[in-house]
Each structure stands twice: as structure tokens, then as C-alpha cells.
Design an enzyme around this catalytic site. Sequence first.
Site, mmCIF file in Angstrom:
data_model
loop_
_atom_site.group_PDB
_atom_site.id
_atom_site.type_symbol
_atom_site.label_atom_id
_atom_site.label_comp_id
_atom_site.label_asym_id
_atom_site.label_seq_id
_atom_site.Cartn_x
_atom_site.Cartn_y
_atom_site.Cartn_z
ATOM 1 N N CYS A 192 85.569 22.737 0.144
ATOM 2 C CA CYS A 192 86.223 21.435 0.027
ATOM 3 C C CYS A 192 86.817 21.054 1.372
ATOM 4 O O CYS A 192 86.761 21.822 2.323
ATOM 5 C CB CYS A 192 87.253 21.434 -1.079
ATOM 6 S SG CYS A 192 88.793 22.157 -0.598
ATOM 7 N N ASP A 205 101.247 21.690 1.086
ATOM 8 C CA ASP A 205 101.013 20.347 0.527
ATOM 9 C C ASP A 205 101.963 19.294 1.103
ATOM 10 O O ASP A 205 101.846 18.111 0.775
ATOM 11 C CB ASP A 205 101.150 20.373 -1.007
ATOM 12 C CG ASP A 205 99.998 21.127 -1.663
ATOM 13 O OD1 ASP A 205 98.978 21.368 -0.997
ATOM 14 O OD2 ASP A 205 100.125 21.474 -2.852
ATOM 15 N N ARG A 248 93.992 10.925 -6.934
ATOM 16 C CA ARG A 248 93.873 12.253 -7.548
ATOM 17 C C ARG A 248 95.244 12.837 -7.877
ATOM 18 O O ARG A 248 95.370 13.589 -8.831
ATOM 19 C CB ARG A 248 93.151 13.218 -6.589
ATOM 20 C CG ARG A 248 91.651 13.026 -6.545
ATOM 21 C CD ARG A 248 91.018 14.209 -5.831
ATOM 22 N NE ARG A 248 91.719 15.420 -6.182
ATOM 23 C CZ ARG A 248 92.042 16.381 -5.332
ATOM 24 N NH1 ARG A 248 91.682 16.318 -4.087
ATOM 25 N NH2 ARG A 248 92.695 17.449 -5.740
ATOM 26 N N ARG A 276 87.906 27.931 0.554
ATOM 27 C CA ARG A 276 88.585 28.160 -0.732
ATOM 28 C C ARG A 276 87.784 28.974 -1.746
ATOM 29 O O ARG A 276 87.405 28.478 -2.812
ATOM 30 C CB ARG A 276 89.015 26.830 -1.341
ATOM 31 C CG ARG A 276 90.031 26.118 -0.487
ATOM 32 C CD ARG A 276 90.491 24.838 -1.098
ATOM 33 N NE ARG A 276 91.493 24.999 -2.129
ATOM 34 C CZ ARG A 276 92.008 23.975 -2.798
ATOM 35 N NH1 ARG A 276 91.616 22.759 -2.555
ATOM 36 N NH2 ARG A 276 92.929 24.192 -3.721
ATOM 37 N N LYS A 326 101.514 17.298 -10.824
ATOM 38 C CA LYS A 326 100.066 17.482 -11.045
ATOM 39 C C LYS A 326 99.725 18.956 -11.164
ATOM 40 O O LYS A 326 98.989 19.369 -12.073
ATOM 41 C CB LYS A 326 99.290 16.858 -9.876
ATOM 42 C CG LYS A 326 97.839 17.304 -9.791
ATOM 43 C CD LYS A 326 97.104 16.718 -8.603
ATOM 44 C CE LYS A 326 97.270 17.428 -7.288
ATOM 45 N NZ LYS A 326 96.411 18.602 -7.063
ATOM 46 N N ASN A 327 100.253 19.774 -10.243
ATOM 47 C CA ASN A 327 99.831 21.179 -10.196
ATOM 48 C C ASN A 327 100.486 22.052 -11.271
ATOM 49 O O ASN A 327 100.165 23.230 -11.386
ATOM 50 C CB ASN A 327 100.058 21.767 -8.798
ATOM 51 C CG ASN A 327 99.062 21.182 -7.800
ATOM 52 O OD1 ASN A 327 98.073 20.564 -8.192
ATOM 53 N ND2 ASN A 327 99.327 21.354 -6.512
HETATM 54 N N1 EPU Z 1 92.107 32.306 -1.534
HETATM 55 C C1 EPU Z 1 91.124 33.252 -1.386
HETATM 56 N N2 EPU Z 1 90.562 33.797 -2.506
HETATM 57 C C2 EPU Z 1 90.938 33.429 -3.750
HETATM 58 C C3 EPU Z 1 91.948 32.463 -3.897
HETATM 59 C C4 EPU Z 1 92.526 31.901 -2.765
HETATM 60 O O1 EPU Z 1 90.762 33.596 -0.265
HETATM 61 O O2 EPU Z 1 90.386 33.960 -4.732
HETATM 62 C C5 EPU Z 1 92.719 31.687 -0.334
HETATM 63 C C6 EPU Z 1 92.367 30.193 -0.252
HETATM 64 O O3 EPU Z 1 91.106 30.001 0.353
HETATM 65 C C7 EPU Z 1 93.508 29.656 0.582
HETATM 66 C C8 EPU Z 1 94.688 30.525 0.141
HETATM 67 O O4 EPU Z 1 94.127 31.690 -0.453
HETATM 68 O O5 EPU Z 1 93.251 29.850 1.937
HETATM 69 C C9 EPU Z 1 95.632 29.860 -0.842
HETATM 70 O O6 EPU Z 1 94.911 29.409 -1.963
HETATM 71 P P1 EPU Z 1 95.513 29.304 -3.432
HETATM 72 O O7 EPU Z 1 94.542 29.983 -4.348
HETATM 73 O O8 EPU Z 1 96.930 29.719 -3.490
HETATM 74 O O9 EPU Z 1 95.397 27.746 -3.688
HETATM 75 P P2 EPU Z 1 94.914 27.086 -5.013
HETATM 76 O O10 EPU Z 1 95.458 27.851 -6.152
HETATM 77 O O11 EPU Z 1 93.460 26.815 -4.960
HETATM 78 C C10 EPU Z 1 97.010 25.520 -5.322
HETATM 79 C C11 EPU Z 1 97.241 24.056 -5.431
HETATM 80 C C12 EPU Z 1 96.982 23.405 -4.081
HETATM 81 C C13 EPU Z 1 97.941 24.027 -3.062
HETATM 82 C C14 EPU Z 1 97.735 25.559 -3.024
HETATM 83 C C15 EPU Z 1 98.699 26.266 -2.097
HETATM 84 C C16 EPU Z 1 96.698 23.625 -7.738
HETATM 85 C C17 EPU Z 1 95.791 22.998 -8.733
HETATM 86 N N3 EPU Z 1 96.359 23.511 -6.447
HETATM 87 O O12 EPU Z 1 95.645 25.670 -4.932
HETATM 88 O O13 EPU Z 1 97.279 22.018 -4.219
HETATM 89 O O14 EPU Z 1 97.682 23.499 -1.787
HETATM 90 O O15 EPU Z 1 97.887 26.096 -4.350
HETATM 91 O O16 EPU Z 1 99.999 26.022 -2.482
HETATM 92 O O17 EPU Z 1 97.707 24.190 -8.108
HETATM 93 C C18 EPU Z 1 97.135 19.738 -3.654
HETATM 94 O O18 EPU Z 1 97.843 19.487 -4.645
HETATM 95 O O19 EPU Z 1 96.874 18.857 -2.783
HETATM 96 C C19 EPU Z 1 96.595 21.072 -3.477
HETATM 97 C C20 EPU Z 1 95.573 21.330 -2.656
#
Ligand code: EPU
Length: 420
Positions: free
Chosen positions: A116, A304, A396, A121, A22-23
Site C-alpha cells: 500500500c 498517524d 476513508r 505492510r 475508525k481504528n
Molecule cells: N508489520 C510487519 N508484519 C506484520 C505486521 C506489521 O512487518 O505482520 C510491520 C508493518 O509493515 C509496519 C509496522 O509493523 O511497518 C506497524 O504495523 P502495524 O501492524 O502495527 O499496523 P496496522 O495494524 O496494519 C494500524 C492502523 C494504522 C496505523 C498503524 C500503526 C488500523 C486498522 N490501522 O495498522 O492506521 O498507522 O496501526 O499505528 O488499526 C490509518 O488510520 O491511517 C492507519 C494507517
Amino acid sequence: MDEIVINGGEILNGRILISGAKNAALPALAAAIMAPGVTALTNIPDVKDVRVMSELLTQLGAEIDRVTDTFRVNASDITSFEAPYNLVRTMRASVLLLGPLLSRLGKARVSLPGGCAIGNRPIDIHLKAFSKMGAEVELRHGMIDIRADKLTGGILVLDFPTVTGTENIMMAAVKADDVTEIHNAAMEPEIVNLADMLNSMGAEIEGAGTDRIVVHPVKSLNACEHRIIPDRIEAGTFAAAAAITAGCIQICNVIPGHLTSLLSKLDQAGVSIAVEKDRILVQGVPGPKAVDIQTAVYPGYPTDLQAQFMALMCLADGESVITETIFENRFMHVAELIRMGADITIRGRAAIVRGVDNLLGSEVMATDLRASASLVLAGLAAQGRTRVLRVYHLDRGYENLVGKMQSMGADIQRIPGRKP
Ligand code: EPU
């Protein structure tokens, strides 16, 4: 609303084929709008988030033709630059359209995703990077509005190696005026898969999979063909299913190297693991040993798969400490596991799990995808009947979870809810 009913106690045995990730599929679909023409993506999983991303692309003007796991995205006419709230609110990954829209049209308007279930996030790191690259970023009336006639490139040092942030910046940088270096970049396999796709489209990206990615600018991109990598989190969930039922599962169509941290923890717990080229054989044991985990960015233990490992540790011999360092609120499954008889105490970012002899089937529900998966795992091992409510979280991100579990002998069914 549908629910999942599990009669626990069956030992899972068999062979399972892992779907596409998915990701990795979500950023690939978003990237498909970066070049005119028809981009063909294969191994796309049939999950709700993919359907939401497809709907978003259609609203932007793309035409999508889907045959089984192959999506042909015709992005010849991208007529809109706006991702509306009614779709963005159902899927945070909609922010992945920011980079592609900036690259293709020089402007993007995406509704600001709300908080969320697993934490606040923010996307400040994405937006700071776009500003540093010369874009005008405005937040107004719940919308993110970004404009950039030209993106300038430069050295971007991320405050945190955000996964979707790294993907967004890579996509925006492909046609910038100058070289972009992303330092402290995320190193997840999904980043590498996206960089491979962008390179097939004509981009020149080096270093994906390390913490320093260099994007050399190109003038134009072309449509391409690209295959999505297997879903390491789905594979890890099935490995946990074998472990928690003391069963034996052959997990096929997987890249074992993407799961090293989980496999090492399962090994420490006494679970037997055999790795082949694209297969993993997992043989569980009754009463696994207690093992501590701490989530971390890749190649550390993935957040995850935290909830799924916790379900296993509920039945372990001894006490384990599970520390969540990525998201501030990713213990929503704990209260539900306790309802099933687990012995867990939360201390800040750590959950102390004292193994019990049995879990008891109960009515449970969770507020996010991976938490729901952990409740299904707990239900497989529990005595009696477990009803998992709010199944839409599982939809999802897991393709046909119930069917796949049934094929390995689980007594699990999806019961359709009554229409309101
Ligand atoms: N963060 C910030 N500021 C930002 C971006 C992130 O503070 O601008 C913080 C977030 O709040 C969090 C941490 O950094 O505490 C990590 O967030 P990240 O941005 O790496 O997560 P994401 O890109 O939103 C993806 C996956 C998630 C997975 C995370 C961590 C996708 C679509 N989603 O999310 O997948 O948990 O990386 O590996 O790629 C899931 O599949 O269930 C899922 C939540």
C-alpha cells in the site's frame, strides 16, 4: 472525482465534536461476528472504511441495521468464511476478519492485501501466531487460507507490537483450548477498547494496554453492547488545525490521555494547551517553535499524526527533524508540501523541515489518508487557493472533515467531480 478547495488564511475558532475512532470501530465490527445474536455498537464514525467493513460482514452473512452512529450487527447466521479481493484490496484492515472467522467457524479465507501507499505492510506476524496456535496456514493464488479445528493457545512473542496483529490474535485466542499469552503486544487505546468489548461478550482478557496480554479461554461468547472510543487521530488533526492557523479550538468528546505525546510536542512548539476531563482547548501562536518528533508505538508519537505535524513544522521558526520509524514509506506528503513552498529534505527515515514564512496555495494530491489531512492543514494556512485532489483518501477515515472545518470558519469546500 471530487476535490477540496481551500482559500487559506482564515483563523479557525470554535468547538468541535470528535467522532468515534475508525481504528477502534473496524476491529469492533469484525468482532461482532464472533457471537450469534445482535451486537449493538455505538459511536461508529461515518467513514468509507466502516462502509467497506460493513459490506464484508454482510457478505459473510451478517445483517446490519444502522441508525446514525449505532450499528446493530445480527451475526446469528455466518454463512461464508471468505473475504473477497474486490473489497480487501480497498482496505487492508479486512485482515481483521481472520481472527473472528477462526474463532467462530474454525476457518478463514481472506484475500492477501497487496502493498500500500505507506509501505509493504506484511502480515507475517499475524500468520506466524496463528500457526503457533496450531492453525494450518496456506497462501495460495493470492488468498490466505487458515483452518483450525482447535486453537491451542500458548506463549506468543511478537517480533513487533503490531496493532491489527495483536487484535487478530486476541480475537482468535478467546475460545482457544488453553491460555494464550501475547508478549510484546501493542498497547494502543484501540486494543483496550477491543478487549473491553470482547470481555463484554464473555471473554476473559487481562493486561490489554500493557505489553503482555493474557487471554483465558471461554467456551462461548454472547452478543453485547459496546461504545467506540473517540478518534484520537481526528482530535490530533484538529489540534494541528488550531496550531497551524493560530486559532483557538475546543476539541470535545475526546480522551485527552490518548493524546499525551502530541500535546507535549505542541506545548514545546509554544502552542497553548488546556486539558479538561473530556475536552482539550488548543490555542495556536503565529510562528510556532521548531520541534523534532520521532514516531513510535503507543504511547510514543503516533505515525498517524506525523504528516499533520510536519505541515505545522513547515511554518515553524527554525529546523525540525521528523523521523518515521513505523512505516518505511510514509513521506508521500513531502513532495506535495514542497510544491506549496515548504523547505524539506528527506534523509532516509528522517525529514529535515526548515520553516518558511509562507506556504503558497497549489494543486496537490496525496496517496494516503493522513498525508491528505496534512495537505488540507497546509492549505488552511497557505496564501491563496489550494486544490486537494483524490479526496477519497480523506473519506476513508475522516467524518465530515470539510463540514467540521467550515463550522470553525475555514474557507473550505468540497467540489463534486463530473461523473465520467
Ligand atoms: N508489520 C510487519 N508484519 C506484520 C505486521 C506489521 O512487518 O505482520 C510491520 C508493518 O509493515 C509496519 C509496522 O509493523 O511497518 C506497524 O504495523 P502495524 O501492524 O502495527 O499496523 P496496522 O495494524 O496494519 C494500524 C492502523 C494504522 C496505523 C498503524 C500503526 C488500523 C486498522 N490501522 O495498522 O492506521 O498507522 O496501526 O499505528 O488499526 C490509518 O488510520 O491511517 C492507519 C494507517
